[in-house]
Design a protein around this motif. Structure first.
Motif, PDB file in Angstrom:
ATOM      1  N   ILE A  11     -32.576 -18.991  23.395  1.00 34.39           N
ATOM      2  CA  ILE A  11     -33.412 -18.105  22.486  1.00 34.39           C
ATOM      3  C   ILE A  11     -32.809 -18.217  21.103  1.00 34.39           C
ATOM      4  O   ILE A  11     -33.744 -18.520  20.076  1.00 34.39           O
ATOM      5  CB  ILE A  11     -33.455 -16.376  22.890  1.00 34.39           C
ATOM      6  CG1 ILE A  11     -34.277 -16.498  24.072  1.00 34.39           C
ATOM      7  CG2 ILE A  11     -34.152 -15.700  21.724  1.00 34.39           C
ATOM      8  CD1 ILE A  11     -34.459 -15.227  24.809  1.00 34.39           C
ATOM      9  N   LEU A  12     -31.529 -17.968  20.674  1.00 33.59           N
ATOM     10  CA  LEU A  12     -30.998 -18.080  19.389  1.00 33.59           C
ATOM     11  C   LEU A  12     -31.069 -19.763  18.949  1.00 33.59           C
ATOM     12  O   LEU A  12     -31.443 -19.941  17.774  1.00 33.59           O
ATOM     13  CB  LEU A  12     -29.489 -17.755  19.399  1.00 33.59           C
ATOM     14  CG  LEU A  12     -29.362 -16.081  19.708  1.00 33.59           C
ATOM     15  CD1 LEU A  12     -27.934 -15.888  19.826  1.00 33.59           C
ATOM     16  CD2 LEU A  12     -30.008 -15.393  18.486  1.00 33.59           C
ATOM     17  N   VAL A  13     -30.871 -20.853  19.776  1.00 34.74           N
ATOM     18  CA  VAL A  13     -30.632 -22.087  19.394  1.00 34.74           C
ATOM     19  C   VAL A  13     -32.005 -22.703  19.314  1.00 34.74           C
ATOM     20  O   VAL A  13     -32.386 -23.529  18.600  1.00 34.74           O
ATOM     21  CB  VAL A  13     -29.880 -22.937  20.459  1.00 34.74           C
ATOM     22  CG1 VAL A  13     -29.865 -24.241  20.218  1.00 34.74           C
ATOM     23  CG2 VAL A  13     -28.543 -22.242  20.217  1.00 34.74           C
ATOM     24  N   LEU A  14     -32.969 -22.251  20.154  1.00 33.68           N
ATOM     25  CA  LEU A  14     -34.345 -22.963  20.415  1.00 33.68           C
ATOM     26  C   LEU A  14     -35.695 -22.160  20.034  1.00 33.68           C
ATOM     27  O   LEU A  14     -36.189 -22.547  19.241  1.00 33.68           O
ATOM     28  CB  LEU A  14     -34.656 -23.747  21.505  1.00 33.68           C
ATOM     29  CG  LEU A  14     -35.615 -24.622  21.620  1.00 33.68           C
ATOM     30  CD1 LEU A  14     -35.644 -25.920  20.709  1.00 33.68           C
ATOM     31  CD2 LEU A  14     -35.927 -25.102  23.199  1.00 33.68           C
ATOM     32  N   VAL A  15     -35.566 -21.255  20.609  1.00 36.85           N
ATOM     33  CA  VAL A  15     -36.939 -20.369  20.357  1.00 36.85           C
ATOM     34  C   VAL A  15     -37.012 -19.794  19.095  1.00 36.85           C
ATOM     35  O   VAL A  15     -38.099 -19.856  18.513  1.00 36.85           O
ATOM     36  CB  VAL A  15     -36.834 -19.252  21.565  1.00 36.85           C
ATOM     37  CG1 VAL A  15     -38.183 -18.212  21.305  1.00 36.85           C
ATOM     38  CG2 VAL A  15     -37.083 -19.844  22.726  1.00 36.85           C
ATOM     39  N   ALA A  59     -30.044 -27.019  22.553  1.00 38.12           N
ATOM     40  CA  ALA A  59     -30.751 -26.504  23.707  1.00 38.12           C
ATOM     41  C   ALA A  59     -30.302 -27.251  25.016  1.00 38.12           C
ATOM     42  O   ALA A  59     -29.953 -26.729  25.962  1.00 38.12           O
ATOM     43  CB  ALA A  59     -32.142 -26.288  23.565  1.00 38.12           C
ATOM     44  N   LEU A  60     -30.178 -28.473  24.817  1.00 40.43           N
ATOM     45  CA  LEU A  60     -29.909 -29.591  26.033  1.00 40.43           C
ATOM     46  C   LEU A  60     -28.693 -29.501  26.285  1.00 40.43           C
ATOM     47  O   LEU A  60     -28.313 -29.249  27.439  1.00 40.43           O
ATOM     48  CB  LEU A  60     -30.265 -30.884  25.650  1.00 40.43           C
ATOM     49  CG  LEU A  60     -29.839 -31.809  26.653  1.00 40.43           C
ATOM     50  CD1 LEU A  60     -30.816 -31.761  27.766  1.00 40.43           C
ATOM     51  CD2 LEU A  60     -30.050 -33.397  26.086  1.00 40.43           C
ATOM     52  N   LEU A  61     -27.687 -29.242  25.300  1.00 38.06           N
ATOM     53  CA  LEU A  61     -26.283 -28.858  25.637  1.00 38.06           C
ATOM     54  C   LEU A  61     -26.088 -27.746  26.456  1.00 38.06           C
ATOM     55  O   LEU A  61     -25.042 -27.488  26.924  1.00 38.06           O
ATOM     56  CB  LEU A  61     -25.374 -29.030  24.427  1.00 38.06           C
ATOM     57  CG  LEU A  61     -25.370 -30.462  23.748  1.00 38.06           C
ATOM     58  CD1 LEU A  61     -24.512 -30.409  22.498  1.00 38.06           C
ATOM     59  CD2 LEU A  61     -24.457 -31.431  24.741  1.00 38.06           C
ATOM     60  N   THR A  62     -26.617 -26.625  25.761  1.00 42.45           N
ATOM     61  CA  THR A  62     -26.752 -25.178  26.376  1.00 42.45           C
ATOM     62  C   THR A  62     -27.043 -25.380  27.837  1.00 42.45           C
ATOM     63  O   THR A  62     -26.290 -24.767  28.648  1.00 42.45           O
ATOM     64  CB  THR A  62     -27.681 -24.355  25.550  1.00 42.45           C
ATOM     65  OG1 THR A  62     -27.114 -24.089  24.165  1.00 42.45           O
ATOM     66  CG2 THR A  62     -27.492 -22.791  26.226  1.00 42.45           C
ATOM     67  N   LEU A  80     -36.115 -29.670  13.875  1.00 39.23           N
ATOM     68  CA  LEU A  80     -35.751 -29.093  14.848  1.00 39.23           C
ATOM     69  C   LEU A  80     -34.909 -30.158  15.938  1.00 39.23           C
ATOM     70  O   LEU A  80     -34.461 -29.450  16.948  1.00 39.23           O
ATOM     71  CB  LEU A  80     -37.112 -28.671  15.748  1.00 39.23           C
ATOM     72  CG  LEU A  80     -37.680 -27.595  15.319  1.00 39.23           C
ATOM     73  CD1 LEU A  80     -39.162 -27.135  15.983  1.00 39.23           C
ATOM     74  CD2 LEU A  80     -37.014 -26.338  15.040  1.00 39.23           C
ATOM     75  N   ALA A  81     -34.418 -31.005  15.518  1.00 40.78           N
ATOM     76  CA  ALA A  81     -33.739 -32.262  16.043  1.00 40.78           C
ATOM     77  C   ALA A  81     -32.550 -31.724  16.721  1.00 40.78           C
ATOM     78  O   ALA A  81     -32.138 -31.677  17.842  1.00 40.78           O
ATOM     79  CB  ALA A  81     -33.624 -33.364  15.506  1.00 40.78           C
ATOM     80  N   GLY A  82     -31.864 -30.923  15.794  1.00 48.57           N
ATOM     81  CA  GLY A  82     -30.547 -30.361  16.124  1.00 48.57           C
ATOM     82  C   GLY A  82     -30.638 -29.214  17.115  1.00 48.57           C
ATOM     83  O   GLY A  82     -29.823 -28.867  17.942  1.00 48.57           O
TER      84      GLY A  82
END
Length: 160
Positions: A67-71, A32-35, A25-27
């Protein structure tokens, strides 16, 4: 972590059950941080003449991207497990679409481990399995991959 009973055949005993390494999940965490940074910067930079509609649009877009990038990947990760039983290796994954792959331990012809520098630091890696029929399967982000491979190759006794 308990093994779901529906995965085990009658008399089958789970010997090792692991989830994918959190490194998987690192990427997504970075995305998520960049978003979040992009949403905050966009809301600060937007001119006041576009207030409030542009802010709402950016906020909703940011939530959808999170939601798409992290959840969704987090839910996928939570449902991805590898289980060694007395007779089989079971790989289970999927949140909306479940995939269960089973390999009889007796059918395993070759086991290969692939790791890179980050994998070695995290003590994780990919386990590549070739069966007697020539089928090749890759299991990614297996934690303690060396131990997992050794456990897969070791025959179990009644005391195990």
């Amino acid at each position: 972590m308990d093994v779901p009973e529906e995965l085990l055949a009658k008399g089958d005993v789970a010997r090792r059950h692991v989830r994918e390494h959190p490194k998987a999940l690192a990427g997504n965490a970075l995305g998520a941080l960049l978003t979040i940074v992009a949403v905050v910067v966009a809301m600060i930079v937007l001119p006041d003449s576009l207030y409030p509609w542009a802010h709402w649009a950016i906020g909703i877009t940011g939530i959808v991207l999170l939601i798409l990038v992290l959840v969704y990947p987090l839910l996928q990760w939570m449902t991805s497990t590898y289980t060694i039983t007395d007779k089989r290796l079971i790989a289970r994954s999927g949140f909306l679409k479940k995939t269960i792959t089973e390999i009889q331990r007796a059918d395993i012809k070759d086991l290969t481990i692939e790791t890179d520098v980050v994998d070695r630091l995290a003590k994780t890696g990919s386990l590549i399995i070739t069966t007697d029929t020539g089928r090749t399967l890759t299991f990614r982000h297996v934690p303690a991959v060396e131990d997992f491979k050794a456990r897969l190759l070791t025959p179990f006794t009644q005391e195990d």
